[in-house]
Enzyme design. Structure first.
Site, PDB file in Angstrom:
ATOM      1  N   HIS A  13       0.853  -1.205   0.000  1.00 12.68           N
ATOM      2  CA  HIS A  13       0.000   0.000   0.000  1.00 12.68           C
ATOM      3  C   HIS A  13       0.880   1.244   0.000  1.00 12.68           C
ATOM      4  CE1 HIS A  13      -3.699   2.321   1.539  1.00 12.68           C
ATOM      5  NE2 HIS A  13      -2.750   3.213   1.326  1.00 12.68           N
ATOM      6  N   HIS A  15       1.508   5.484  -2.026  1.00  9.82           N
ATOM      7  CA  HIS A  15       1.084   6.556  -2.933  1.00  9.82           C
ATOM      8  C   HIS A  15       2.317   7.079  -3.666  1.00  9.82           C
ATOM      9  CE1 HIS A  15      -2.880   6.877  -0.916  1.00  9.82           C
ATOM     10  NE2 HIS A  15      -2.183   6.380   0.090  1.00  9.82           N
ATOM     11  N   PHE A  16       2.351   6.850  -4.983  1.00 13.28           N
ATOM     12  CA  PHE A  16       3.479   7.356  -5.774  1.00 13.28           C
ATOM     13  C   PHE A  16       3.224   8.785  -6.264  1.00 13.28           C
ATOM     14  CE2 PHE A  16       5.163   2.974  -7.306  1.00 13.28           C
ATOM     15  CZ  PHE A  16       6.198   3.020  -6.377  1.00 13.28           C
ATOM     16  N   LYS A  98      -9.938   0.037  -5.029  1.00 11.84           N
ATOM     17  CA  LYS A  98      -9.855   0.709  -3.738  1.00 11.84           C
ATOM     18  C   LYS A  98     -11.152   1.421  -3.411  1.00 11.84           C
ATOM     19  CE  LYS A  98      -7.944   2.511  -0.051  1.00 11.84           C
ATOM     20  NZ  LYS A  98      -6.719   3.257   0.185  1.00 11.84           N
ATOM     21  N   HIS A 135     -10.354   1.712   2.670  1.00  9.89           N
ATOM     22  CA  HIS A 135     -10.055   2.740   3.673  1.00  9.89           C
ATOM     23  C   HIS A 135     -11.247   2.712   4.628  1.00  9.89           C
ATOM     24  CE1 HIS A 135      -8.246   6.710   4.975  1.00  9.89           C
ATOM     25  NE2 HIS A 135      -9.363   6.611   5.682  1.00  9.89           N
ATOM     26  N   HIS A 173      -4.209  -0.007   6.287  1.00 13.84           N
ATOM     27  CA  HIS A 173      -3.616   0.822   7.359  1.00 13.84           C
ATOM     28  C   HIS A 173      -4.460   0.854   8.629  1.00 13.84           C
ATOM     29  CE1 HIS A 173      -6.347   3.512   5.311  1.00 13.84           C
ATOM     30  NE2 HIS A 173      -5.492   3.868   4.389  1.00 13.84           N
ATOM     31  N   ASP A 246       1.832   2.892   3.333  1.00 16.87           N
ATOM     32  CA  ASP A 246       1.015   4.089   3.121  1.00 16.87           C
ATOM     33  C   ASP A 246       1.905   5.314   2.938  1.00 16.87           C
ATOM     34  OD1 ASP A 246      -1.339   5.385   2.600  1.00 16.87           O
ATOM     35  OD2 ASP A 246      -1.834   5.739   4.700  1.00 16.87           O
TER      36      ASP A 246
HETATM   37  O1  DOR Z   1      -2.530   9.868   5.510  1.00 21.10           O
HETATM   38  C1  DOR Z   1      -2.980   9.521   4.429  1.00 21.10           C
HETATM   39  N1  DOR Z   1      -2.500  10.049   3.263  1.00 21.10           N
HETATM   40  N2  DOR Z   1      -3.980   8.650   4.396  1.00 21.10           N
HETATM   41  C2  DOR Z   1      -4.621   8.334   3.273  1.00 21.10           C
HETATM   42  O2  DOR Z   1      -5.541   7.574   3.344  1.00 21.10           O
HETATM   43  C3  DOR Z   1      -4.240   8.993   1.998  1.00 21.10           C
HETATM   44  C4  DOR Z   1      -2.874   9.493   2.005  1.00 21.10           C
HETATM   45  C5  DOR Z   1      -2.602  10.479   0.885  1.00 21.10           C
HETATM   46  O3  DOR Z   1      -2.949  10.179  -0.263  1.00 21.10           O
HETATM   47  O4  DOR Z   1      -2.026  11.529   1.143  1.00 21.10           O
HETATM   48 ZN    ZN Z   2      -3.034   5.234   1.553  1.00 21.47          ZN
END
Ligand code: DOR
Ligand code: ZN
Length: 344
Positions: A13, A15-16, A98, A135, A173, A246
């Site tokens: 899990h 985020h790129f 998702k 989520h 998460h 995450d």
């Molecule tokens: O803290 C977080 N940041 N939780 C998420 O669910 C998304 C992520 C984000 O994309 O910044």
């Molecule tokens: Zn996330």
């Protein structure tokens, strides 16, 4: 000097982001992870097979020379998602979709506003063997932010799990003892990812002595008893719980603001910090399962072939990193000591 060798891990899990940022985030993850589940909450969100294919290509183009890193793509569910979208996404190799309750987190406004109407989509996913990543927080104004995960379990997750017993679900998460207990007592098609920040910190680390915006993420850090429940379960080596950082970059100014963004950018230290935690728990023998086996097994993918080695050595996580656009970002655990280091 103490060292530990484990099969090459994956990040289930993260985020790129997109554009220039990929030149920062992709190498940071590819330095030690062979695969990663890539979140689709871009602007605009990744809602169909064509967008998935294009995004995948942009990620591949940002890999360091010679890297075999493999992004595993996900589809962003909305109330407009059709069965056809699932089928086409599956055809281009998408492994999961998702579910963000609309408004739950960063770039989720276009996501799922009403859960009931999307049940036929879950049915199609179950049929196609596509995983559902959740989520798990309600978004109602009247529900206290610290109770939103438990409320989601009680109101929605229990029903999704009972209605679709063959659907593989990852509760992403997780942050509470309630979530740990729910996953432990659910059938084997329910698993969870756990981040480094939720193992290392509790809400005191965000609020005592001043607000610490770099420890602010969603779901928000909870009280100590919940942190302890997460630490306890990973130390048992339960195969339903696996690594998902995450890692979620936001520029320094966006975090240090009157209305700061949620997310911890942990890619440069995640595997090291997980090792640090497992060492603290006297459970280093459980690290490999958590980081390199259970996720792949749950997704029905082969385990990786290579290995990585970490040595017990103190190092300080940098105070900041300069992004390809010239702006600074403060990495997770900046300026703090980590007791394990990755070596080539
Ligand atoms: O803290 C977080 N940041 N939780 C998420 O669910 C998304 C992520 C984000 O994309 O910044
Ligand atoms: Zn996330």
């Amino acid at each position: 000097m103490a060292q530990i060798k484990i099969q090459t891990p994956d990040d289930w899990h993260l985020h790129f982001r997109d554009g220039d940022m990929l030149n920062e985030t992709v190498p940071a993850t590819a330095r030690c992870f062979n695969r990663a589940i890539v979140m689709p909450n871009l602007v605009p969100p990744i809602t169909n097979a064509k967008m998935i294919e294009e995004y995948r290509k942009r990620i591949l183009a940002a890999r360091p020379e010679g890297s075999k890193f493999e992004p595993l793509m996900t589809l962003y569910l909305t109330n407009e998602t059709t069965r056809e979208d699932i089928i086409l996404a599956k055809e281009v190799g998408t492994v999961a979709a998702k579910l963000y309750p609309a408004g739950a987190t960063t770039n989720s406004d276009a996501a799922v506003k009403s859960l009931e109407p999307i049940f036929p989509i879950f049915e199609e996913m179950q049929k196609q063997g596509m995983l559902l990543l959740i989520h798990g927080e309600v978004t109602d104004d009247h529900v206290d932010i610290f109770d939103r995960e438990k409320e989601f379990i009680d109101r929605h997750l229990t029903r999704i799990v009972t209605t679709f017993p063959e659907l593989k679900i990852v509760f992403e998460h997780i942050t509470t003892k309630d979530a740990v207990d729910f996953v432990v007592s659910s059938n084997d098609n329910v698993a969870a990812t756990i981040t480094p920040q939720h193992l290392l910190l509790n809400r005191n680390d965000m609020l005592v002595g001043g607000i610490r915006p770099h420890n602010y993420c969603l779901p928000v850090l909870k009280r100590n008893i919940h942190q302890q429940a997460l630490r306890k379960v990973v130390a048992t080596g339960n195969k339903k719980f696996f690594l998902g950082t995450d890692s979620a970059p936001h520029e320094k100014d966006m975090k240090e603001s009157a209305c700061g963004c949620a997310g911890c950018y942990s890619a440069w230290s995640a595997i090291e910090l997980y090792t640090h935690v497992f060492d603290e728990l006297d459970a280093l023998d459980k690290l490999e399962g958590f980081a390199s086996h259970y996720g792949a097994d749950f997704y029905g993918l082969p385990r990786n072939e290579g290995t990585i080695t970490l040595v017990k050595e103190d190092w300080t996580i940098p105070e900041q990193i300069i992004l390809p656009n010239g702006n600074p970002i403060v990495p997770f655990f900046a300026g703090q000591n980590c007791t394990w280091k990755l070596i080539d």
